[in-house]
Design a protein around this motif. Structure first.
Motif, PDB file in Angstrom:
ATOM      1  N   PRO A 185       0.955  -1.188   0.007  1.00 47.72           N
ATOM      2  CA  PRO A 185      -0.086  -0.195  -0.057  1.00 47.72           C
ATOM      3  C   PRO A 185       0.867   1.208  -0.136  1.00 47.72           C
ATOM      4  O   PRO A 185       1.829   1.338   0.766  1.00 47.72           O
ATOM      5  N   LEU A 186       0.341   2.293  -0.802  1.00 47.52           N
ATOM      6  CA  LEU A 186       1.209   3.472  -0.637  1.00 47.52           C
ATOM      7  C   LEU A 186       0.242   4.417   0.203  1.00 47.52           C
ATOM      8  O   LEU A 186      -0.688   4.925  -0.251  1.00 47.52           O
ATOM      9  N   ALA A 187       0.984   4.618   1.374  1.00 43.75           N
ATOM     10  CA  ALA A 187       0.173   5.636   2.339  1.00 43.75           C
ATOM     11  C   ALA A 187       0.458   6.989   2.353  1.00 43.75           C
ATOM     12  O   ALA A 187       1.624   7.273   1.747  1.00 43.75           O
ATOM     13  N   ASP A 188      -0.700   7.903   2.438  1.00 46.74           N
ATOM     14  CA  ASP A 188      -0.460   9.027   2.380  1.00 46.74           C
ATOM     15  C   ASP A 188       0.149   9.809   1.004  1.00 46.74           C
ATOM     16  O   ASP A 188       0.896  10.571   0.944  1.00 46.74           O
ATOM     17  N   HIS A 189      -0.510   9.364  -0.010  1.00 46.16           N
ATOM     18  CA  HIS A 189      -0.084   9.667  -1.382  1.00 46.16           C
ATOM     19  C   HIS A 189      -1.639  10.205  -1.797  1.00 46.16           C
ATOM     20  O   HIS A 189      -2.591   9.936  -1.860  1.00 46.16           O
ATOM     21  N   ARG A 190      -1.111  11.422  -2.962  1.00 45.58           N
ATOM     22  CA  ARG A 190      -2.158  12.074  -3.490  1.00 45.58           C
ATOM     23  C   ARG A 190      -2.765  11.334  -4.600  1.00 45.58           C
ATOM     24  O   ARG A 190      -1.971  10.556  -5.335  1.00 45.58           O
ATOM     25  N   VAL A 191      -4.064  11.085  -4.839  1.00 49.71           N
ATOM     26  CA  VAL A 191      -4.622  10.615  -5.697  1.00 49.71           C
ATOM     27  C   VAL A 191      -5.843  11.648  -6.434  1.00 49.71           C
ATOM     28  O   VAL A 191      -6.311  12.171  -5.907  1.00 49.71           O
ATOM     29  N   ASP A 192      -5.639  11.699  -7.777  1.00 50.66           N
ATOM     30  CA  ASP A 192      -6.372  12.559  -8.447  1.00 50.66           C
ATOM     31  C   ASP A 192      -7.666  11.780  -8.885  1.00 50.66           C
ATOM     32  O   ASP A 192      -7.648  10.727  -9.625  1.00 50.66           O
ATOM     33  N   LEU A 193      -8.826  12.500  -8.745  1.00 50.51           N
ATOM     34  CA  LEU A 193     -10.191  11.791  -9.307  1.00 50.51           C
ATOM     35  C   LEU A 193     -10.476  12.468 -10.498  1.00 50.51           C
ATOM     36  O   LEU A 193     -10.665  13.713 -10.490  1.00 50.51           O
ATOM     37  N   ASP A 194     -10.555  11.875 -11.590  1.00 45.56           N
ATOM     38  CA  ASP A 194     -10.648  12.539 -12.911  1.00 45.56           C
ATOM     39  C   ASP A 194     -12.125  12.257 -13.577  1.00 45.56           C
ATOM     40  O   ASP A 194     -12.342  11.181 -13.497  1.00 45.56           O
ATOM     41  N   VAL A 195     -12.366  13.173 -14.053  1.00 47.07           N
ATOM     42  CA  VAL A 195     -13.735  13.389 -14.871  1.00 47.07           C
ATOM     43  C   VAL A 195     -13.531  13.650 -16.308  1.00 47.07           C
ATOM     44  O   VAL A 195     -12.965  15.045 -16.502  1.00 47.07           O
ATOM     45  N   ASP A 196     -13.534  12.665 -17.148  1.00 40.08           N
ATOM     46  CA  ASP A 196     -13.457  12.906 -18.500  1.00 40.08           C
ATOM     47  C   ASP A 196     -11.996  13.559 -18.793  1.00 40.08           C
ATOM     48  O   ASP A 196     -11.850  14.574 -19.531  1.00 40.08           O
ATOM     49  N   ASN A 197     -11.076  12.879 -18.043  1.00 33.96           N
ATOM     50  CA  ASN A 197      -9.524  13.469 -18.361  1.00 33.96           C
ATOM     51  C   ASN A 197      -9.193  14.806 -17.638  1.00 33.96           C
ATOM     52  O   ASN A 197      -7.963  15.084 -17.880  1.00 33.96           O
ATOM     53  N   TRP A 198     -10.262  15.370 -16.619  1.00 34.46           N
ATOM     54  CA  TRP A 198      -9.767  16.651 -16.057  1.00 34.46           C
ATOM     55  C   TRP A 198      -9.820  15.994 -14.435  1.00 34.46           C
ATOM     56  O   TRP A 198     -10.969  15.675 -14.172  1.00 34.46           O
TER      57      TRP A 198
END
Length: 455
Positions: A185-198
């Motif tokens: 697991p990668l703890a305390d990492h940023r994850v972007d939630l993209d909608v239609d590649n944005w």
């Protein structure tokens, strides 16, 4: 055999990496860094490139060609930041992955176990069966990085509607370590939630690599979790989940005509007022739909031509109203289309409007001929500017002026001033005479004045 060197310095800024495809030939840029020793019988091996395997970053691959089978390969792994050698990969650590021993790609049997993550230069020594030897000090690079991977990424809904546009995305971010292929697991990492590649939202993982976040979706588009380069975690590479399509459940709409409410016939040049109501479906039933834009066309029943009548925006009562003068038989078509993809378009055609052009007799006479017969003649006009292709005129007789009998049908033709006709009738008794033009699909009928003829 694989040997690591004890000397190791801190790795600095990460260099840009090319992790997909086969590395380009490096001969030009490596000029002066390769040493080749050939015998009189052959040429020295050509080290074409060296790199990480894109799907297995800890595995080193080297492409070599020669005029005889390769008998020895040795790779020196050098820190890109300190230029210190940290490991040597011996010949017995490689296996032929593709091609032949004289022209092939060699891969390490196991991932390399290096002291730290980062970028490494690869220097290669290669010897063939003829004893020819090459030393290439810029054979390629090794991307010894953690590959970001997503597991169990799922939105809480795959269909949205106008009142429910929020989508929650859950998942887990893990990393594959290059030396062991272990997933952690990668703890305390940023994850972007993209909608239609944005990117619409950015969240952080917890101690188990899990994340959760909400995005607003305003169209039928995919949502996706993406890990992008982060200076706080420079040795973790880009990763993305499979996109999940999100569908739309549209609001149903419909048009209802109030006028014309039924088919009707009008004279050419007569105006028609069109009134229609747009409604939307709700849990409580159909209700007027305010503020929707659209337009009205008039479509001819014959052929494919049409005319634009006007544009509108529905009022609080959902109504739209326009006035138009139809040029021929047809129907009004009202249509609405919203920029909001959650609103379904709607259209409807009115009952048919039959448009009839006028016809009129401008003259008619009937006289007794010397031979005893009756001579009739007259003329017609079509004041709306159109005429039938053929103009049949019925000459009718009545003894009492009430009940009529057709005696003959003749044809009116253009005379230069009007559409004239004439006929000579024999064996006709005294009585009343008239001319009649029967109505068609496009023209109203007409009857001449009545003329009485005696013996």
């Amino acid at each position: 055999m694989f040997r690591t060197r004890a000397a190791w310095a801190a790795i600095g800024t990460t260099a840009a990496l090319l992790l997909t495809g086969v590395p380009a030939a490096h001969a030009a840029e490596g000029a002066g860094t390769a040493e080749a020793a050939g015998t009189a019988e052959g040429q020295a091996p050509d080290v074409r490139w060296a790199s990480s395997v894109s799907s297995d970053l800890g595995t080193l691959q080297v492409a070599v060609s020669s005029d005889s089978a390769l008998t020895d390969i040795r790779a020196h792994i050098v820190s890109a930041s300190t230029q210190q050698e940290v490991a040597v990969v011996e010949y017995d650590a490689f296996t032929l992955a593709s091609g032949t021993a004289a022209d092939g790609v060699w891969r390490t049997k196991q991932p390399l176990d290096l002291p730290a993550l980062g970028s490494y230069d690869v220097r290669v020594e290669a010897t063939d069966a003829d004893g020819d030897r090459t030393v290439d000090n810029s054979a390629g690079s090794l991307a010894y990085y953690v590959a970001a991977l997503f597991e169990d990424v799922r939105p809480d809904r795959t269909e949205i509607d106008t009142d429910h546009r929020e989508v929650r995305v859950d998942g887990t971010l893990k990393g594959r370590w290059p030396g062991t292929r272990e997933l952690k697991p990668l703890a305390d990492h940023r994850v972007d939630l993209d909608v239609d590649n944005w990117t619409e939202n950015t969240v952080r993982t917890d101690a188990e690599g899990r994340f959760s976040g909400t995005v607003t979706v305003n169209d039928a588009v995919p949502v996706q979790a993406v890990y992008r380069h982060d200076t706080a975690n420079p040795y973790v590479l880009y990763g993305e989940s499979e996109p999940t399509p999100i569908g739309i459940r549209q609001v149903a709409t419909r048009w209802t005509f109030q006028a014309p409410a039924e088919a009707r016939t009008i004279d050419y040049g007569q105006q028609v007022t069109v009134t229609a109501t747009l409604e939307r479906e709700t849990p409580q039933g159909w209700v007027p739909f305010e503020g929707q834009s659209g337009g009205v066309l008039y479509e001819a029943s014959e052929g494919t031509h049409w005319a634009s009548v006007g544009y509108f925006t529905t009022g609080a009562d959902g109504k739209a109203s326009v006035t138009h003068t139809p040029w021929e038989t047809g129907t009004f078509r009202v249509a609405s289309h919203s920029d909001d993809p959650f609103i379904a378009p709607a259209s409807a055609n009115s009952p048919e409007i039959t448009v009839l052009r006028a016809s009129v007799f401008t003259s008619f006479s009937a006289t007794r001929a010397q031979e005893g017969g009756v001579h009739v003649e007259g003329a017609m006009d079509f004041p709306d500017g159109w005429t039938p292709g053929v103009i049949p005129v019925h000459i009718e007789h009545s003894r009492d002026g009430k009940r009529w009998t057709n005696l003959r049908t003749t044809e009116a033709n253009w005379s230069g001033e009007g559409h004239a006709f004439s006929a000579d009738l024999t064996d006709v008794r005294r009585g009343y005479f008239r001319a009649r033009f029967e109505a068609t699909e496009s023209f109203r009928g007409a009857v001449s004045e009545v003329v009485k003829v005696g013996r």
